[in-house]
Structures are given as structure tokens and as C-alpha cells.
Design a protein around this motif. Structure first.
Motif, short mmCIF file in Angstrom:
data_model
loop_
_atom_site.label_atom_id
_atom_site.label_comp_id
_atom_site.label_asym_id
_atom_site.label_seq_id
_atom_site.Cartn_x
_atom_site.Cartn_y
_atom_site.Cartn_z
N ARG A 68 40.76 -23.05 8.12
CA ARG A 68 40.32 -22.85 6.94
C ARG A 68 39.76 -21.31 6.18
NH1 ARG A 68 35.87 -27.73 6.60
NH2 ARG A 68 35.16 -27.47 4.68
N LEU A 69 40.25 -20.56 7.19
CA LEU A 69 39.22 -19.34 6.93
C LEU A 69 40.02 -18.32 5.69
CD1 LEU A 69 39.31 -17.64 10.69
CD2 LEU A 69 37.57 -18.15 8.86
N ASP A 70 41.32 -19.17 5.19
CA ASP A 70 41.90 -18.39 3.48
C ASP A 70 41.58 -19.11 2.54
OD1 ASP A 70 44.39 -17.49 5.55
OD2 ASP A 70 45.57 -18.39 5.65
N ARG A 71 40.80 -19.45 2.67
CA ARG A 71 39.83 -20.15 2.10
C ARG A 71 38.78 -19.19 0.87
NH1 ARG A 71 38.16 -26.78 2.78
NH2 ARG A 71 39.95 -27.32 3.38
N HIS A 72 38.49 -18.47 1.89
CA HIS A 72 37.69 -17.20 1.34
C HIS A 72 37.92 -16.32 2.14
CE1 HIS A 72 33.89 -15.24 0.53
NE2 HIS A 72 33.62 -16.47 -0.09
N PRO A 73 37.61 -14.89 1.23
CA PRO A 73 38.47 -13.79 0.94
C PRO A 73 38.36 -12.81 1.89
CG PRO A 73 37.52 -13.53 -1.17
CD PRO A 73 37.74 -15.45 -0.59
N ARG A 74 36.79 -12.81 2.24
CA ARG A 74 35.79 -12.08 2.82
C ARG A 74 35.53 -12.82 4.47
NH1 ARG A 74 37.58 -8.11 -0.03
NH2 ARG A 74 35.93 -8.58 -2.13
N ALA A 75 35.84 -14.08 5.04
CA ALA A 75 36.17 -14.11 5.82
C ALA A 75 36.80 -13.46 7.51
CB ALA A 75 36.41 -15.65 6.24
N ARG A 76 38.08 -13.12 7.01
CA ARG A 76 39.03 -11.98 7.89
C ARG A 76 38.89 -10.73 7.88
NH1 ARG A 76 42.64 -15.09 11.38
NH2 ARG A 76 42.96 -16.78 9.54
N GLU A 77 37.42 -10.19 6.84
CA GLU A 77 37.64 -8.69 5.90
C GLU A 77 36.03 -8.43 6.72
OE1 GLU A 77 40.34 -8.73 2.22
OE2 GLU A 77 38.20 -8.62 2.14
N ARG A 78 36.10 -6.93 7.01
CA ARG A 78 35.33 -5.52 7.21
C ARG A 78 35.17 -5.03 6.37
NH1 ARG A 78 36.18 -1.19 9.40
NH2 ARG A 78 37.62 -0.49 10.45
N VAL A 79 33.35 -3.64 6.65
CA VAL A 79 33.52 -3.54 5.65
C VAL A 79 33.72 -1.66 5.65
CG1 VAL A 79 31.67 -1.95 4.50
CG2 VAL A 79 31.62 -4.50 4.44
N ASP A 80 34.45 -1.09 5.33
CA ASP A 80 35.18 0.66 5.71
C ASP A 80 34.23 0.77 4.74
OD1 ASP A 80 36.13 3.27 6.54
OD2 ASP A 80 38.03 2.09 5.86
N VAL A 81 32.92 1.87 5.63
CA VAL A 81 32.37 2.79 4.75
C VAL A 81 32.62 4.55 4.88
CG1 VAL A 81 30.08 1.21 5.25
CG2 VAL A 81 30.54 3.02 6.96
N ASP A 82 33.50 4.47 5.65
CA ASP A 82 34.23 6.01 6.08
C ASP A 82 35.43 6.17 4.45
OD1 ASP A 82 32.19 6.77 8.14
OD2 ASP A 82 33.54 5.26 9.73
N THR A 83 35.42 5.70 3.46
CA THR A 83 36.09 5.84 2.56
C THR A 83 35.68 6.62 1.33
OG1 THR A 83 37.74 4.71 1.45
CG2 THR A 83 35.32 3.34 1.34
N GLN A 84 36.47 7.09 0.70
CA GLN A 84 36.05 8.24 -0.30
C GLN A 84 36.42 6.71 -2.01
OE1 GLN A 84 38.98 10.95 -1.48
NE2 GLN A 84 38.28 12.56 0.00
N GLY A 85 35.28 7.19 -2.12
CA GLY A 85 35.18 6.50 -3.43
C GLY A 85 34.10 5.19 -2.82
N GLY A 86 33.44 5.22 -1.89
CA GLY A 86 32.18 4.32 -1.72
C GLY A 86 33.38 3.38 -0.65
N PRO A 87 31.86 2.14 -0.20
CA PRO A 87 32.18 1.30 1.09
C PRO A 87 33.18 0.29 0.09
CG PRO A 87 30.58 1.15 0.54
CD PRO A 87 30.50 2.13 -0.39
N ARG A 88 34.93 -0.16 1.13
CA ARG A 88 35.22 -1.50 0.56
C ARG A 88 35.65 -2.11 2.24
NH1 ARG A 88 40.66 -0.38 1.61
NH2 ARG A 88 40.79 1.35 3.21
N TRP A 89 36.15 -3.47 1.42
CA TRP A 89 36.38 -4.11 2.03
C TRP A 89 37.76 -4.42 2.75
CZ3 TRP A 89 32.88 -7.49 3.98
CH2 TRP A 89 31.55 -7.54 2.94
N ILE A 90 37.84 -3.81 4.26
CA ILE A 90 39.50 -4.31 4.43
C ILE A 90 39.53 -5.39 6.60
CG2 ILE A 90 39.40 -1.74 4.32
CD1 ILE A 90 38.36 -1.43 7.59
#
Length: 429
Positions: free
Chosen positions: A51-73
Motif C-alpha cells: 500500500r506504500l504507493d498510496r501515499h507520496p511521502r511513504a518512501r521519501e526523506r527530507v534533503d536539507v542540503d539543497t538550494q532553495g530550501g529542504p525538499r522531499w527526495i
């Protein structure tokens, strides 16, 4: 998703930045399962994986080392075993053991190198029940979005017909002119931020330690109390009055001399929006808890009158727009939040999130009890969070035991305050 969609919103990024050695940044939902055969951990992992594909953030982490502010990868080497696990040493646990285990989980940080959620299976307890403690970072979900996350990954319907309710349209949802918005702003600020209360007994520094307690009140009882009043009170009004009564008893003689205000988060998520919508879209109302009032029905009526005025004026939505407009001015955003987060502006946050209207199950086991727990904050060493589920409202209390002791006694006091308010309403009707 586009790159813009992957960026954390300003609200989510601010919550992520607040995390520290004393603040974990996550919320917790505790599901107590009906006694039965032990949950098969591997089968549960397999079910959630499917069921993981039902939610976009279930397989994503936060990357804070990026220009423009933190993002999900995308999270590298995602392992479901890192997120769905059995808590060691909790077999044959008692209710007190469960409370201690949840307290420890509230104090533990989520691993930033992985997706920001975990499900800990606790037990089997001595009575044959088990519990699942779900932690989700507030940078990923607020209260409403957190329940959507669990509904997508974990929860199944049970064998009961859903309770229907009219969505309706609140006065705050009606279109307003620009002139109307401008003229309402001073009144809103005056109501919500213009009259600081007394020194809060919860205005204390906190560490990373946590202590939790829980209480349950019947939803139908709250509705009946509200319906008994000359001007009908909402369920949330009655809940605030119950908590106020519990605090008044728990605080003792000093309560009558305190002007304490509760900050009540207000979700601005729409019911018809995408079910996978995550992130935070919250505002708030500040409500005087009327601790100086001895009569529980008078206390309820006063609280109800205050919230009615705030809701009819659309204070929460206007404050949300105001704070986001101020966020575009360098330095002003931090100042505005410092003022609104002051311990004199509000003493304790009391949230109430709608949970499943019908009974739900996990791995074929009905959820008997559902609770929510949110962490305290600096200068706000007590946090109260409620959630509804199939006819009950579970209330979670969380504090730092180095700052405030006796949290279990507060939970008992709130349960007794419900009984007192119910008796007063029945005797009066």
C-alpha cells in the motif's frame, strides 16, 4: 511531481527547523487492538508494503542540503523493516508498561536519513491486546493529514456501517470582499492576540524526556451535553469545557486566580481535497478557559460564546492568511510567531482531530481505542490532543516530567470533569 511540489512548504520547513535535542517534531497515534491472536509482523509488513504507493511521502526523506530550501527526495535503500517493527521487551506488558513505552517513543527522534514515519507494534499485553504506536513527523503531516496517511497504509474498515454527516459550510467559508477582510483584521488580532493572560503554570523549560497519559470520553455524551444548552454548544466546545474542568481541579486553589488561554488548532484542509494531501494547513483560535468559573454549565456556555464569535468571524482563516503574508517580509515572520507563541498569549494547546467515524481494524484485529499524542513545547510544557473514533474521543496528555509531574492525575481529573458536566447538564434539562 514537479520540483516545486517536492519543496517543503514554509510551514513544513519551519516545523522541521524547530526540531532540537528537546523537540522531536513528531506526532503519535496509539491504536489499541482488541485481544486476539498475536499480529503476524511479517504479514503486516507485506500488507503495508503493498500500500506504500498510496501515499507520496511513504518512501521519501527530507534533503536539507539543497538550494532553495529542504525538499522531499526518494529514500535510498528503503527497508520496510526500518519502519514497521515490534518493540522488544513489551510482551505481557501492563497498561502502565504501555504508557511508559509510549512515553519513550515520544522522546525518540525519527531518523532524518529515512522517511519520517514508524509503526511500533507493542505487546502482546497481559490481557491479550496489542498496540501500535504510529509516529509521523509534523513536517510531513498535520493532524488531518496524519490520519489520511494511516488510512492509506494501515487501517481497514471493520464490520460496521459508516456514520454519515453533512459537510455543511461554515460562515468562515463564505466569500468576503477585500474591504471586509481589512476591516476584520484589527478585531481578529484583538480577540486572538490582544489580551495576554496571566503567568502560565506550564511556562517552564523542557528537556527531551516525555510522560504521557490517556483518558476516554463518549462522543454521544459530549453531543448530548452540547444539545442541552439554550444555545447549542459544539462537541469541541464541550471538550474544552471538560478539559477546563479537569485543569481547574488538578491545579487546585490557584486555578481560580489564573487567566489561562487554550490555543485550539484549526485545520483548513478541505474535505473534498485529494486524500493523499500531506503537509500542514493549520491555523488557530485562542480561547479563555474560564477557570475562575465554578459552575461547569456556566463555564461551558462562556467558552461556547467565545468560540462562536471567533468562528463566525473567520478568525482562523484570516490569521492563516496574515501569517503567510508576513512570512514574505524578512524578519517579520519570526517576530510574529514569537508573539503568537508566547506563553502569555496561550498556556496550553488543545487539539481535536476527527478520526474514523466507523470502527477500523489492523491485520483483522478491531481497533478498540485510538489516542493521539503531541509533544509539548518550550514554555508550553503541557500538550493535550484528542481524536474521535467510532463513538469515543480519546484524549492524550503529554508533558516533560522534569517540568510537570502528575500527568496521570490530570487524565483522571478530566474524566471526572466529564462526569460532573454530564450530571449537571442532565439535572438542568
Amino acid at each position: 511531481m514537479t520540483d516545486a511540489d517536492d519543496r517543503l512548504s514554509g510551514d513544513d520547513a519551519r516545523i522541521l527547523a524547530i526540531e532540537s535535542t528537546s523537540l522531536t517534531g513528531h506526532t503519535l497515534k496509539l491504536m489499541v487492538l482488541r485481544p486476539g491472536a498475536p499480529v503476524d509482523l511479517e504479514a503486516l509488513r507485506a500488507s503495508i508494503s503493498a500500500r506504500l504507493d498510496r501515499h507520496p511521502r511513504a518512501r521519501e526523506r527530507v534533503d536539507v542540503d539543497t538550494q532553495g530550501g529542504p525538499r522531499w527526495i526518494a529514500a535510498d535503500h528503503f527497508d520496510i523493516g526500518d519502519h514497521v517493527r515490534r518493540r522488544a521487551g513489551t510482551e505481557c506488558a501492563t497498561s502502565e508498561d504501555l504508557r511508559r513505552t509510549v512515553s519513550v517513543l515520544m522522546s525518540e527522534h525519527l531518523d532524518r536519513s529515512k522517511p519520517l514515519w514508524t509503526l511500533d507494534l507493542i505487546g502482546p499485553l497481559a490481557d491479550g491486546s496489542e498496540a501500535i504506536a504510529a509516529r509521523m513527523h509534523h513536517a510531513m503531516v498535520d493532524g488531518i493529514a496524519g490520519m489520511r496517511f494511516l488510512d492509506a497504509l494501515l487501517l481497514d474498515p471493520h464490520d460496521a456501517q459508516p456514520v454519515t454527516a453533512s459537510a455543511g459550510r461554515s460562515p468562515a467559508d463564505a466569500p468576503r470582499s477585500v474591504l471586509s477582510e481589512v476591516t476584520r483584521l484589527p478585531q481578529t488580532i484583538g480577540r486572538e492576540l490582544g489580551h495576554p493572560g496571566s503567568r502560565s503554570p506550564f511556562d517552564r523549560p523542557i528537556t527531551g524526556a516525555r510522560d504521557v497519559a490517556f483518558a476516554v470520553v463518549p462522543l454521544e455524551g459530549l453531543k448530548a451535553i452540547g444539545a442541552s444548552r439554550p444555545r447549542r454548544a459544539t462537541v469541541n466546545d464541550v471538550l474544552l469545557a471538560v478539559v477546563s474542568g479537569g485543569l481547574r481541579s488538578w491545579l487546585g486553589d490557584i486555578a481560580a486566580h489564573l487567566d489561562l488561554r487554550a490555543q485550539v488548532p484549526v485545520s483548513l484542509h478541505h474535505r473534498d481535497e485529494d486524500a493523499t494531501s500531506a503537509g500542514n494547513r493549520d491555523s488557530f483560535m485562542n480561547v479563555d478557559l474560564q477557570l475562575d468559573v465554578d459552575d461547569p454549565l456556566e463555564r461551558l456556555d462562556r467558552i461556547s460564546a467565545l468560540t462562536r464569535t471567533e468562528k463566525q468571524a473567520g478568525d482562523a482563516a484570516l490569521l492563516y492568511d496574515l501569517f503567510h503574508a508576513l512570512g514574505a517580509v524578512p524578519g517579520v515572520d519570526a517576530l510574529a510567531h514569537r508573539i503568537s507563541d508566547s506563553s502569555r498569549e496561550f498556556s496550553v494547546a488543545i487539539s481535536n482531530v476527527p478520526g474514523p467515524r466507523s470502527p477500523v481494524a489492523v491485520a483483522g484485529r478491531r481497533v478498540d481505542r485510538l489516542f493521539s499524542s503531541s509533544e509539548p513545547g518550550a514554555h508550553h510544557a503541557l500538550r493535550i490532543a484528542a481524536i474521535s473514533h467510532a463513538g469515543d474521543i480519546g484524549i492524550g496528555f503529554c508533558t516533560d516530567p522534569t517540568a510537570i509531574t502528575g500527568i496521570e492525575t490530570l487524565a483522571d481529573s478530566v474524566a471526572k470533569a466529564y462526569d460532573a458536566l454530564r450530571r449537571a447538564a442532565l439535572d438542568h434539562s
